[in-house]
Motif scaffolding. Structure first.
Motif, PDB file in Angstrom:
ATOM      1  N   HIS A  39      38.952  43.875  30.457  1.00 47.05           N
ATOM      2  CA  HIS A  39      38.935  42.351  30.485  1.00 47.05           C
ATOM      3  C   HIS A  39      37.558  41.935  29.576  1.00 47.05           C
ATOM      4  N   ARG A  43      38.425  39.581  26.377  1.00 46.35           N
ATOM      5  CA  ARG A  43      37.921  37.957  26.356  1.00 46.35           C
ATOM      6  C   ARG A  43      36.936  37.745  25.124  1.00 46.35           C
ATOM      7  N   ASP A  67      35.047  35.133  37.854  1.00 43.10           N
ATOM      8  CA  ASP A  67      35.905  35.210  39.318  1.00 43.10           C
ATOM      9  C   ASP A  67      37.135  34.538  38.765  1.00 43.10           C
ATOM     10  N   VAL A  68      37.031  33.250  38.125  1.00 38.27           N
ATOM     11  CA  VAL A  68      38.259  32.353  37.568  1.00 38.27           C
ATOM     12  C   VAL A  68      38.902  33.292  36.517  1.00 38.27           C
ATOM     13  N   GLU A  69      38.298  33.757  35.513  1.00 34.73           N
ATOM     14  CA  GLU A  69      38.919  34.722  34.626  1.00 34.73           C
ATOM     15  C   GLU A  69      39.739  35.763  35.134  1.00 34.73           C
ATOM     16  N   ALA A  71      41.121  35.819  38.018  1.00 33.69           N
ATOM     17  CA  ALA A  71      42.116  35.035  38.962  1.00 33.69           C
ATOM     18  C   ALA A  71      43.292  35.025  37.894  1.00 33.69           C
ATOM     19  N   GLU A  72      42.864  34.391  36.686  1.00 34.09           N
ATOM     20  CA  GLU A  72      43.696  33.945  35.685  1.00 34.09           C
ATOM     21  C   GLU A  72      44.500  35.431  35.368  1.00 34.09           C
ATOM     22  N   ALA A  73      43.921  36.330  35.290  1.00 32.42           N
ATOM     23  CA  ALA A  73      44.710  37.690  34.762  1.00 32.42           C
ATOM     24  C   ALA A  73      45.257  38.313  36.135  1.00 32.42           C
ATOM     25  N   GLY A  74      45.314  37.685  37.153  1.00 38.02           N
ATOM     26  CA  GLY A  74      46.119  38.233  38.414  1.00 38.02           C
ATOM     27  C   GLY A  74      45.378  39.265  39.435  1.00 38.02           C
TER      28      GLY A  74
END
Ligand SMILES: [Mg+2]
Length: 209
Positions: A39, A43, A67-69, A71-74
């Motif tokens: 990740h 990024r 944490d948001v990144e 979550a976007e990645a599942g």
């Protein structure tokens, strides 16, 4: 070439490896193995991790953004828990501290070159007294593998690239240094790396085990 200085990465070289702490965290929360590192690489320079290491995000801001990144990645994750673990894992390795002392006693200069961050979990500041030069990504606003940070540390050491040896546990961080002309050593096991460094420098760096 007679080497006149040695540049050390900190995490995974002078300090214990943060990779192990990350791997443990992944297992514990059920994230696929190696996902965090992939990740960070995917990024790239605008990702939360890179911004943290350039000192552009405070720890709290980083944790939320990471944490948001994720979550976007599942995947659900708590960067706070992970960073806490990393802080606990990164303790100094006595054999490395001894080697640095011997390098300086032999009249060579020693530098730290670390991608770090400000605030909790950054175990690097206790190491400052062991080095002649201490270059931190979060202070400079540049991070490895940006070639400018290698030029900066050479400038601080007042050395040409060919006069320096550089140790790092991440291959992509060694590449620009090697291209500039430094002798590079990839650190997997610290004892192996120190044996290689002793051979390159031509003197003993520790007591036989
Ligand atoms: Mg490292």
């Amino acid at each position: 070439m007679k080497h006149r200085g040695v540049i050390f990465d900190l995490g995974g070289v002078v300090l214990g490896s943060p990779m192990h702490a990350i791997a443990e965290y992944e297992t514990e929360v059920g994230i696929p193995s190696g996902r965090v590192n992939r990740h960070i690489v995917e990024r790239g320079r605008e990702g939360a991790w890179a911004r943290l290491e350039r000192g552009e995000l405070e720890m709290e801001e980083f944790c939320d953004a990471f944490d948001v990144e994720f979550a976007e990645a599942g995947h659900a994750m708590s960067a706070r828990s992970m960073m806490e673990r990393m802080g606990q894992a990164t303790v100094p390795r006595p054999a490395m501290i001894e080697a640095i002392a011997r390098i300086r006693a032999a009249g060579l200069r020693a530098a730290a070159l670390t991608n770090n961050w400000r605030g909790p979990g950054d175990g690097t500041s206790v190491l400052k007294p062991h080095f002649d030069v201490f270059v931190e990504s979060a202070v400079l606003g540049l991070r490895k593998p940006d070639p400018r940070i290698y030029e900066h540390v050479l400038g601080e050491l007042e050395l040409a690239a060919e006069e320096a040896v550089f140790l790092d546990d991440i291959g992509r961080n060694l590449k620009p240094a090697r291209q500039m002309g430094m002798h590079t050593i990839k650190v997997d096991h610290p004892d192996d790396a120190l044996a290689e460094l002793a051979e390159v420098l031509g003197f003993v760096l520790g007591d036989p085990a």
